[in-house]
Design a protein around this motif. Structure first.
Motif, PDB file in Angstrom:
ATOM      1  N   ALA A 103       1.778   1.941 -19.911  1.00  0.00           N
ATOM      2  CA  ALA A 103       1.443   0.682 -20.582  1.00  0.00           C
ATOM      3  C   ALA A 103       1.095   0.906 -22.042  1.00  0.00           C
ATOM      4  N   THR A 104       0.351   1.970 -22.322  1.00  0.00           N
ATOM      5  CA  THR A 104      -0.016   2.257 -23.714  1.00  0.00           C
ATOM      6  C   THR A 104       1.216   2.525 -24.552  1.00  0.00           C
ATOM      7  N   VAL A 105       2.183   3.247 -24.003  1.00  0.00           N
ATOM      8  CA  VAL A 105       3.433   3.492 -24.729  1.00  0.00           C
ATOM      9  C   VAL A 105       4.152   2.178 -25.007  1.00  0.00           C
ATOM     10  N   LEU A 106       4.245   1.299 -24.011  1.00  0.00           N
ATOM     11  CA  LEU A 106       4.923   0.011 -24.211  1.00  0.00           C
ATOM     12  C   LEU A 106       4.230  -0.812 -25.293  1.00  0.00           C
ATOM     13  N   VAL A 107       2.915  -0.943 -25.186  1.00  0.00           N
ATOM     14  CA  VAL A 107       2.164  -1.762 -26.135  1.00  0.00           C
ATOM     15  C   VAL A 107       2.195  -1.154 -27.542  1.00  0.00           C
ATOM     16  N   ALA A 108       1.972   0.146 -27.620  1.00  0.00           N
ATOM     17  CA  ALA A 108       1.889   0.800 -28.933  1.00  0.00           C
ATOM     18  C   ALA A 108       3.237   0.798 -29.648  1.00  0.00           C
ATOM     19  N   LEU A 109       4.310   1.176 -28.947  1.00  0.00           N
ATOM     20  CA  LEU A 109       5.620   1.229 -29.605  1.00  0.00           C
ATOM     21  C   LEU A 109       6.135  -0.170 -29.929  1.00  0.00           C
ATOM     22  N   ASN A 110       5.829  -1.153 -29.091  1.00  0.00           N
ATOM     23  CA  ASN A 110       6.196  -2.532 -29.421  1.00  0.00           C
ATOM     24  C   ASN A 110       5.536  -2.949 -30.731  1.00  0.00           C
ATOM     25  N   HIS A 111       4.300  -2.515 -30.934  1.00  0.00           N
ATOM     26  CA  HIS A 111       3.573  -2.820 -32.174  1.00  0.00           C
ATOM     27  C   HIS A 111       4.112  -1.996 -33.342  1.00  0.00           C
ATOM     28  N   LEU A 112       4.285  -0.701 -33.139  1.00  0.00           N
ATOM     29  CA  LEU A 112       4.682   0.178 -34.241  1.00  0.00           C
ATOM     30  C   LEU A 112       6.120  -0.092 -34.700  1.00  0.00           C
ATOM     31  N   TRP A 113       6.993  -0.382 -33.752  1.00  0.00           N
ATOM     32  CA  TRP A 113       8.390  -0.653 -34.089  1.00  0.00           C
ATOM     33  C   TRP A 113       8.619  -2.120 -34.441  1.00  0.00           C
ATOM     34  N   GLN A 114       7.589  -2.956 -34.237  1.00  0.00           N
ATOM     35  CA  GLN A 114       7.700  -4.403 -34.507  1.00  0.00           C
ATOM     36  C   GLN A 114       8.884  -5.008 -33.770  1.00  0.00           C
ATOM     37  N   LEU A 142       6.642  -7.291 -21.843  1.00  0.00           N
ATOM     38  CA  LEU A 142       6.249  -5.894 -21.637  1.00  0.00           C
ATOM     39  C   LEU A 142       5.802  -5.660 -20.205  1.00  0.00           C
ATOM     40  N   ALA A 143       5.070  -6.615 -19.636  1.00  0.00           N
ATOM     41  CA  ALA A 143       4.630  -6.484 -18.249  1.00  0.00           C
ATOM     42  C   ALA A 143       5.819  -6.469 -17.289  1.00  0.00           C
ATOM     43  N   ALA A 144       6.840  -7.275 -17.584  1.00  0.00           N
ATOM     44  CA  ALA A 144       8.033  -7.305 -16.740  1.00  0.00           C
ATOM     45  C   ALA A 144       8.764  -5.964 -16.784  1.00  0.00           C
ATOM     46  N   ILE A 145       8.751  -5.316 -17.949  1.00  0.00           N
ATOM     47  CA  ILE A 145       9.309  -3.961 -18.041  1.00  0.00           C
ATOM     48  C   ILE A 145       8.422  -3.000 -17.253  1.00  0.00           C
ATOM     49  N   LEU A 188      -7.481  -0.431 -24.942  1.00  0.00           N
ATOM     50  CA  LEU A 188      -6.166  -0.553 -25.570  1.00  0.00           C
ATOM     51  C   LEU A 188      -6.044  -1.880 -26.298  1.00  0.00           C
ATOM     52  N   GLN A 189      -6.508  -2.960 -25.677  1.00  0.00           N
ATOM     53  CA  GLN A 189      -6.446  -4.262 -26.344  1.00  0.00           C
ATOM     54  C   GLN A 189      -7.354  -4.316 -27.564  1.00  0.00           C
ATOM     55  N   ARG A 190      -8.491  -3.660 -27.454  1.00  0.00           N
ATOM     56  CA  ARG A 190      -9.409  -3.630 -28.616  1.00  0.00           C
ATOM     57  C   ARG A 190      -8.760  -2.885 -29.786  1.00  0.00           C
ATOM     58  N   THR A 191      -8.052  -1.806 -29.490  1.00  0.00           N
ATOM     59  CA  THR A 191      -7.343  -1.075 -30.531  1.00  0.00           C
ATOM     60  C   THR A 191      -6.235  -1.916 -31.138  1.00  0.00           C
ATOM     61  N   LEU A 192      -5.484  -2.608 -30.292  1.00  0.00           N
ATOM     62  CA  LEU A 192      -4.371  -3.439 -30.772  1.00  0.00           C
ATOM     63  C   LEU A 192      -4.870  -4.552 -31.695  1.00  0.00           C
ATOM     64  N   SER A 193      -6.021  -5.106 -31.356  1.00  0.00           N
ATOM     65  CA  SER A 193      -6.557  -6.221 -32.155  1.00  0.00           C
ATOM     66  C   SER A 193      -7.414  -5.752 -33.317  1.00  0.00           C
ATOM     67  N   GLY A 194      -7.547  -4.435 -33.452  1.00  0.00           N
ATOM     68  CA  GLY A 194      -8.341  -3.892 -34.554  1.00  0.00           C
ATOM     69  C   GLY A 194      -9.824  -3.916 -34.311  1.00  0.00           C
TER      70      GLY A 194
END
Length: 285
Positions: free
Chosen positions: A112-123, A131-134, A278-284
């Motif tokens: 999940a962290t890979v999905l969330v992080a790369l979705n953010h980093l690669w925009q 992402l959940a469906a994947i 993970l969500q706290r990191t994503l939201s800063g």
């Protein structure tokens, strides 16, 4: 630039198995909560056009590693909607703290962290639902880590309803054995007919894990660990184990018991949190 992302542990505060499905999987009802403790992923996005795993796991081929599989699944989904930057790649390293076969969701959390992080980093612009469906194709627990909020789960764990359980302190202990989830779910003695109840009803009942009796019977060390922890606090198995957790109202109380642990027990103390690190990191945050 190296970016750092948490892959937190989860606990199943309760787990009821309500039936076996025609496909061999089981329907369940469980309450997921995160811990402010887990693995850490270091991700460096690049223009290499490939995923490089810098910390391979002994005995696990790279193509089967959930980190690599999650990254490739995101690439496939983003390419299908033409939202992946040209030559998008990444180098990924993991600091592994969560035991394999421990019931803490380490592999699912990593994915999940890979999905969330790369979705953010690669925009790439995929929604949490996408992402959940994947993620559910990688593991039934992946969606709850993607959404990042404590949840009441049904189905095989993919039907999620946000929940707000009390944020207790936990002593999480590992007995030094690894439990294979299929072995537990294939055990003839496993309870498979717990009644389907509402979350409100389940929250009023003593928390219980239907897998615990099977795991305690199959693994003497798990049985010894549960028996020992029950002397100090409400304690039970998480998931299919092997980890056991005891709940406390304060951190010092949990640490005091950890100091008394037998030498064969490995453990840590962590806070239960309803919003994932993970969500706290994503939201800063």
């Amino acid at each position: 630039m190296i970016t750092t992302w948490p892959a937190p542990a989860k606990l199943n505060l309760f787990l009821s198995i309500t039936g076996r499905r025609p496909d061999g999987y089981h329907n369940l009802q469980t309450l997921f909560q995160f811990l402010d403790y887990g693995d850490t992923l270091h991700i460096t996005p690049d223009q290499s056009g490939r995923i490089q795993l810098l910390t391979p796991v002994d005995g696990v081929p790279e193509a089967e590693n959930l980190i690599v599989r999650a990254a490739q699944a995101l690439i496939d989904a983003a390419q299908a909607r033409h939202s992946l930057p040209a030559n998008a790649g990444a180098a990924i390293a993991i600091e592994k703290r969560l035991p394999m076969g421990g019931g803490l969701g380490g592999g699912s959390s990593n994915a999940a962290t890979v999905l969330v992080a790369l979705n953010h980093l690669w925009q790439t612009g995929l929604s949490a639902a996408e992402l959940a469906a994947i993620g559910v194709r990688l593991g039934a627990d992946v969606p709850v880590f993607v959404y990042g909020h404590a949840a009441f789960a049904e189905g095989v764990g993919e039907l999620l309803q946000p929940a707000e359980p009390a944020e207790k302190w936990y002593l999480v202990a590992h007995p030094g054995v690894s439990v294979a989830t299929p072995d537990v779910f294939n055990d003839p003695a496993l309870t498979r007919d717990s009644p389907v109840r509402s979350l409100e009803t389940l929250l009023r009942l003593p928390f219980h894990n239907d897998c615990e009796s099977v795991v305690r019977k199959r693994f003497r060390k798990v049985d010894e660990l549960v028996s020992w922890l029950l002397e100090y606090a409400p304690s039970r198995l998480t998931g299919t184990g092997a980890c056991v957790f005891a709940e406390f109202d304060t951190e010092p109380a949990a640490r005091q018991v950890l100091e008394l642990a037998p030498k064969w027990v490995r453990g840590f103390v962590a806070r239960g949190v309803n919003v994932s690190p993970l969500q706290r990191t994503l939201s800063g945050g």
